[in-house]
Design an enzyme around this catalytic site. Sequence first.
Site, PDB file in Angstrom:
ATOM      1  N   GLY A  94      -2.590  -1.588   8.425  1.00 12.05           N
ATOM      2  CA  GLY A  94      -3.464  -2.122   9.457  1.00 12.05           C
ATOM      3  C   GLY A  94      -3.506  -3.632   9.432  1.00 12.05           C
ATOM      4  CG  ASP A  95      -6.078  -7.544  10.521  1.00 12.46           C
ATOM      5  OD1 ASP A  95      -5.258  -8.251  11.149  1.00 12.46           O
ATOM      6  OD2 ASP A  95      -7.051  -8.013   9.904  1.00 12.46           O
TER       7      ASP A  95
ATOM      8  CB  ILE B 135     -10.059  -4.690   9.972  1.00 18.94           C
ATOM      9  CG1 ILE B 135     -10.155  -5.857  10.967  1.00 18.94           C
ATOM     10  CG2 ILE B 135     -10.936  -3.527  10.446  1.00 18.94           C
ATOM     11  CD1 ILE B 135      -9.804  -5.512  12.386  1.00 18.94           C
TER      12      ILE B 135
ATOM     13  CG  ASP C  10      -2.031  -0.999   1.169  1.00 18.18           C
ATOM     14  OD1 ASP C  10      -2.197  -1.622   0.098  1.00 18.18           O
ATOM     15  OD2 ASP C  10      -2.735  -1.175   2.178  1.00 18.18           O
TER      16      ASP C  10
ATOM     17  CB  THR D 226      -7.144  -2.773  12.889  1.00 19.33           C
ATOM     18  OG1 THR D 226      -7.900  -1.950  11.998  1.00 19.33           O
ATOM     19  CG2 THR D 226      -7.778  -2.737  14.269  1.00 19.33           C
TER      20      THR D 226
ATOM     21  CG  MET E 125     -11.305   4.662   4.701  1.00 23.77           C
ATOM     22  SD  MET E 125     -11.378   3.264   3.548  1.00 23.77           S
ATOM     23  CE  MET E 125     -12.307   2.058   4.524  1.00 23.77           C
TER      24      MET E 125
ATOM     25  CE  LYS F 115      -7.816  -0.379  -3.737  1.00 23.98           C
ATOM     26  NZ  LYS F 115      -6.733  -1.374  -3.722  1.00 23.98           N
TER      27      LYS F 115
END
Length: 303
Positions: A113-114, A117, A56, A142, A198, A78
């Site tokens: 994070g995880d 999730i 990521d 997370t 988010m 992204k």
Amino acid sequence: LEVTSQSDSVIDAKAMTSHSAQLGPVALVGAGPGDPELLTLRALRKLEAADVVLHDSLIPEEVLNFVPKTSKLINVGKRCGDVKDRGLQQQEIHDLMLVNSRRGCKVVRLKCGDPFIFGRGGEELEFLAEHQVPCEVVPGITSALGAAASCQVPLTHRGFSTNHLHFCVGQSKAKSLPDLEWCEMARRAMKQTAVFYMGLKLLDQICAKLREHGAPDDTPMMLVESATSSREQSLHATLATMPDEIVKQQFGSGGPVLIILGPTASFPAHLDRLREKDIGAHPAAKRRRLIEADQFSADAADA
């Protein structure tokens, strides 16, 4: 260390259709919320052994530095609000995992994070299973748990009557409010902790929807940006005041933001009051408590 971006990566059609004698394993690895020291030992070992790492965009440089210099790094990240077709982009990530596995490489799909999730780990696991690719999942901390620890906000607390925890996404695929049980969330606003991932862009709508369904205006709310990183910042307000407070404080610098709603969102202020109360306590009484605590620890060690 070879570094490429997703757009630079050419997926070889021949490799996509061919089958090597042995498929390379793929590990879906959680990198944690941002602080490199929160990476798990198993995640570290997977990175050190990887031939290809698909990561990521928000993965810290310090974490990527654990990847061997002979390995290939591919940024497949992204960001929320990207104008690219997210469905196509996810399919490209699937294809990159498959083509590198078929080349016999040990592949790490490194996720913030995880993986399970709000990380699309389930979708990637389904794809790998369909293509008989051996896969392992390495959990990560997370961001909700990282933010809770970093900001000292317990997500459950008996004294605050919060025995339920609700993780939810703050926007749908269509960039609108998600289809949640808003009435139930509003009813339990002061009895649980809800964490929205988010959701910053739709914060006004989230607050309005909850208030519309009867959530108390004074429900504590906090925002945490870039949790556990050196850029972390937080903002405390209430369900009714948070939209205006964001504007007033000019909160947000582009990092990922969590919304925490519920009684324990006010826990840092509660801790401050406890500290102030302790400072005002009689010095002799304070010394006596410390001596008793020290004696208790000594007795426990001898037991």
